[in-house]
Design an enzyme around this catalytic site. Structure first.
Site, mmCIF file in Angstrom:
data_model
loop_
_atom_site.group_PDB
_atom_site.id
_atom_site.type_symbol
_atom_site.label_atom_id
_atom_site.label_comp_id
_atom_site.label_asym_id
_atom_site.label_seq_id
_atom_site.Cartn_x
_atom_site.Cartn_y
_atom_site.Cartn_z
ATOM 1 N N ASP A 1 -8.592 -1.134 5.658
ATOM 2 C CA ASP A 1 -8.577 0.123 6.416
ATOM 3 C C ASP A 1 -8.301 1.348 5.546
ATOM 4 O OD1 ASP A 1 -5.972 -1.057 6.045
ATOM 5 O OD2 ASP A 1 -5.172 0.533 7.320
ATOM 6 N N THR B 1 0.844 -1.209 0.000
ATOM 7 C CA THR B 1 0.000 0.000 0.000
ATOM 8 C C THR B 1 0.874 1.253 0.000
ATOM 9 O OG1 THR B 1 -1.781 -1.108 1.153
ATOM 10 C CG2 THR B 1 -1.615 1.250 1.507
#
Ligand code: ASP
Length: 305
Positions: free
Chosen positions: A201, A170
């Site tokens: 998230d 990410t």
């Protein structure tokens, strides 16, 4: 020159010196430097923290070394489904998108959602439709697909241990601009072999992404389910606001808590006074920092800097 700070990450994970292939080490560092340069150029030109985090994340989305945009991981069904979020610490306006498949730069779509103002989080086909309506660059879904990411999916589906080399690629950026305003952005393909419309998230405001001028701006990477349950990025802001910790100490505290909950990963954070950095509990995290008038610093392993 006015003072600003930009901090970025390209994911945390089990990257170890001598184990991570040299090409990935070098490519990752070059990608981080290019992202810092893009974000720094925006700030040097008088741009806002928001402009800088978007510019930095776009560079990493376009770079196949990271799990965001091109080079994103594959879902169980063999698709690249992208999540992203952006937040402005001054107004606490935020935009996020989940599971998009045709928008070249998901972070810019998140910004469009924020600027449009009617909603905070759009998902799936509707988010891609909104993207087309806003005139953002569209690509064929296979633009995002890399053979190596497909191999990782096949390995997991065959019951193999891609986990042993697992890196959460990410990407994220946080910045404070010359006016002392902070912003945060995060973009990801999520987890390899994710299924059933799973959302992590990263696009959840407060969990993987949060910005508040009264505290700090934070972007997270790691085992998303735990970061959601810890409301990690907002928890860091709360520790700064109410617990009177500095952003980096607050980040360390939340990463310790995440570890205690069984989670792995890292965060980057910066406060309005430019105090900033990272915390992580994995062997490595692709990361970098650039302050106005200084040379960029990038690192991968936990024994650096
Ligand atoms: N946190 C991301 C997610 O759970 C994964 C990552 O950081 O690579 O979707």
């Amino acid at each position: 020159m006015s003072e600003w700070t930009l901090v970025i990450h390209g994911g945390s994970g089990s990257m170890r010196r001598g184990v991570l292939p040299e090409a990935e080490d070098e490519g990752g560092r070059a990608g981080l430097e290019a992202a810092l340069k893009a974000g720094g150029a925006a700030l040097d030109a008088g741009g806002s923290a928001l402009d800088a985090v978007e510019a930095a994340v776009r560079v990493m989305e376009d770079d196949p070394h990271f799990n965001a945009g091109r080079g994103a991981v594959f879902s169980w069904d063999g698709a690249n489904e992208l999540d992203a979020a952006i937040m402005d610490g001054t107004s606490r306006a935020a935009g996020a998108i989940s599971s998009v498949t045709t928008t070249r730069n998901p972070v810019s779509l998140a910004r469009k959602v924020m600027e449009d103002g009617r909603h905070v989080l759009l998902s799936g086909a509707g988010a891609d439709e909104f993207s087309r309506d806003k005139g953002l660059e569209q690509v064929e879904p296979d633009y995002f697909a890399l053979a190596e990411r497909r191999r990782q999916l096949d390995e997991i589906k065959a019951g193999g241990g891609f986990d042993s080399a697992m890196k959460y690629g990410t990407v994220g950026a946080v910045a404070v601009d010359a006016q002392g305003h902070v912003a945060a952005a995060t973009s990801t393909g999520g987890l390899t072999a994710k299924r059933w419309g799973r959302i992590g998230d990263s696009p959840l405001i407060g969990a993987g992404t949060y910005a508040d001028d009264r505290a700090c701006a934070t972007s997270c990477t790691g085992s998303g389910e735990i970061f959601i349950r810890a409301v990690a990025a907002h928890e860091i802001a709360a520790l700064v606001r109410f617990g009177k910790l500095g952003p980096v100490d607050a980040a360390g505290s939340v990463i310790a808590e995440i570890g205690a909950m069984g989670g792995k990963g890292g965060v980057i954070t910066v406060g309005p006074d430019g105090t900033g950095g990272w915390a992580f509990n994995t062997p490595g995290m692709y990361r970098g920092i650039l302050r106005s008038g200084e040379a960029p610093r990038v690192a991968i392993y936990d024994d650096e800097d």
